[in-house]
Design an enzyme around this catalytic site. Structure first.
Site, PDB file in Angstrom:
ATOM      1  N   ASP A 387       0.869  -1.173  -0.058  1.00  0.00           N
ATOM      2  CA  ASP A 387      -0.111  -0.084  -0.044  1.00  0.00           C
ATOM      3  C   ASP A 387       0.836   1.128   0.003  1.00  0.00           C
ATOM      4  OD1 ASP A 387      -3.052   0.795   0.730  1.00  0.00           O
ATOM      5  OD2 ASP A 387      -1.597   2.326   1.419  1.00  0.00           O
ATOM      6  N   GLU A 431      -4.767   2.349  -4.253  1.00  0.00           N
ATOM      7  CA  GLU A 431      -3.462   2.297  -4.322  1.00  0.00           C
ATOM      8  C   GLU A 431      -3.145   1.205  -3.511  1.00  0.00           C
ATOM      9  OE1 GLU A 431      -4.946   2.877  -1.765  1.00  0.00           O
ATOM     10  OE2 GLU A 431      -3.953   3.519   0.053  1.00  0.00           O
TER      11      GLU A 431
END
Ligand SMILES: Nc1nc2c(ncn2[C@@H]2O[C@H](COP(=O)(O)OP(=O)(O)OP(=O)(O)O)[C@@H](O)[C@H]2O)c(=O)[nH]1
Length: 519
Positions: A387, A431
């Protein structure tokens, strides 16, 4: 599943070779047919010529025997007449009275034209006709001069001459008469009617252009069929038969062009053993081969029709083969294009549009599949969840488009660590990214995750909202171990997520493993 046919690189060469082979086959068949027809025809020609050789050979043998018998008969009579004259004495009254006896001899011998006795000066003494032309003298004749100058008493055959008694063409057979003291006393002459041979020769079937010749051994023609006055006494010593062949062999057969009428003929020649005579029988090559030519033309027409049919159908067949191969080529090309399109579509269906990594759907399928395989094979399987740190701020500071570009670059780095065939980098959502590493234990997976973190940090993408000043990423690793086989795929995922959460909580830009804790 249907078996797929690949279009080989040398497809065009193969097409040409099939087409060329078919053409060669058609041409070969044509050549073989022409060859066989030519061979059969040539043999038939040879056979016809061989038969004609036998025929002309047999006729020449019969004619030689006939000429021999005719001359032998005349000679026997001549000999007995010469003996009688010698006994009686030339110039005596007894000689003058021999006319009836000579007449009888001539009448009994079909070949004889007349019998004559001449004295040493060539004067007529007696003959088979009876009448003695006044002042008649044959001292100028060839046979007379011959005996005058030759002492032998053998029969002499002279060239054909016109009879002074009847004006007919005659062949002369003569013997020398000696006086008791051995000096030249005159000539006994038997004349042979040329028509006697003509009649006999007319009985043979030698075609329209055939020829029969009776000649002296020196090449002087005595008679010839077809009969023409100009050929009597014609000198054919310059012909090949007399010049080349007879000196080599008394009997033979040759294919020659006639020096008399320029016709190509098959000649059978034969020199008589006892007399200086030659018989020649000739059949025209045209007539010998007429039947063969006729048959050959019919065969040739048949063969030509056959060849045309073979060529027409053969080349149509080749055209069809070419069309079929072309259609096959087009079909294979179209199928390949379709396959390519399907592959592209399939790829697109499994790909994330922004990063080019596998999408979530693909990732879920791969995770389940690799999980089953790992538990089945009792092999290792690791999952890394990644992440981007403080990405919300990045979007806020640099805009959403810059955020997209940042994700693309991060995706490239993660893609770069896919090294084994089963490795799969995916965009899990937003993301958040994921990396599936089959046959990789937790230590290996942590190393890979750390490599990613390091490389992303090294990208140096400025991020004012990140305490590091550049874009960083956090990773959570979870691995499937044999001791923990009770896990399912979702639990593996959950563990990795928790490890990621731990990495975030522990300050970001780091890797945490579910089993090992933070690194
Ligand atoms: N530019 C861009 N932004 C995205 C995309 N997907 C998700 N985001 C953004 O990423 C951000 C994620 O923010 P958060 O979940 O709060 O996490 P964070 O800001 O990265 O903070 P931490 O994860 O705790 O470090 C959100 O603002 C999303 O809008 C995308 O495809 N492009």
């Amino acid at each position: 599943m249907s078996q797929q046919q690949e279009l080989p690189d040398n497809w065009n060469d193969k097409t040409y070779s099939v087409s060329a082979l078919a053409k060669i086959f058609v041409i070969l068949v044509c050549v073989i047919i022409i060859g066989i027809d030519g061979w059969i025809s040539w043999n038939a020609r040879k056979s016809d010529l061989r038969d004609a050789e036998v025929t002309t050979g047999n006729i020449s043998k019969a004619l030689a025997q006939h000429a021999n018998d005719a001359i032998q008969g005349a000679d026997a009579i001549l000999l007995s007449v010469a003996d009688q004259v010698s006994d009686a004495g030339i110039g005596t009254e007894r000689i003058a009275q021999m006319t009836p006896a000579l007449k009888r001899l001539v009448a009994k011998s079909p070949q004889l034209h007349g019998l004559f006795i001449y004295d040493a000066d060539g004067k007529w003494i007696v003959n088979s006709m009876g009448a003695l032309p006044p002042q008649a003298n044959n001292a100028d004749r060839e046979y007379f001069k011959y005996h005058q100058t030759h002492e032998d008493l053998e029969m002499h055959l002279g060239p054909p001459v016109h009879s002074r008694a009847t004006n007919d063409w005659i062949i002369t057979a003569s013997r020398r008469l000696n006086l008791p003291d051995g000096s030249f006393g005159g000539v006994a002459l038997a004349t042979i009617d040329i028509n006697y041979f003509r009649r006999f020769y007319d009985g043979f079937d030698i075609g329209d252009s055939g020829a029969i010749v009776l000649a002296l051994a020196d090449g002087t023609i005595l008679t010839r069929r077809p009969f023409e006055d100009k050929f009597i006494a014609y000198d054919m010593s310059g012909s090949r038969i007399f010049r080349n062949y007879l000196p080599q062999s008394p009997i033979g057969t040759r294919l020659e062009r006639s020096t008399l009428d320029n016709v190509e003929r098959l000649y059978s020649y034969r020199r008589l053993e006892k007399y200086p005579l030659v018989v020649i029988v000739a059949l025209s090559e045209n007539e010998i081969l007429a039947a063969w030519r006729h048959e050959s033309i019919i065969y040739a027409i048949g063969v030509a029709i056959l060849l045309v049919l073979i060529c027409v159908f053969g080349f149509r067949l080749i055209k069809q083969i070419n069309l079929r191969l072309l259609a096959e080529k087009e079909a294979i090309k179209a199928r390949d294009a379709l396959q390519q399109l399907n592959q592209t579509l399939e790829k697109l269906a499994h790909q994330d549009g922004l990063t080019g990594l596998a999408n979530r759907r693909h990732f879920d399928l791969a995770l389940n599949e690799e999980f089953s395989r790992a538990t089945r094979n009792a092999s290792a399987l690791s999952l890394v969840m990644l992440d981007v740190d403080c990405f919300k701020q990045y979007n806020d500071i640099y805009g959403h488009q810059a955020g997209d570009e940042c994700l693309r670059r991060i995706g490239k780095v993660i893609k770069g660590v896919e090294q084994r065939p089963g490795d799969l980098a995916a965009r899990y959502g937003g993301e958040e990214l994921a990396l599936l590493l089959p046959s990789t234990d937790v230590e290996g997976a942590v190393k890979v995750a750390e490599k990613i973190c390091t490389e992303i940090h090294a990208l140096g993408i400025t991020h004012a909202g990140n305490p590091n000043g550049v874009v960083t990423i956090s990773a959570g690793v979870n691995s499937l171990l044999l001791a923990r086989q009770e896990l399912n795929a979702q639990q593996l995922l959950k563990g990795a997520d928790e490890a990621l959460y731990a990495a975030k909580n522990n300050g970001r830009n780091r890797v945490c493993a579910a089993a090992l804790g933070s690194t």
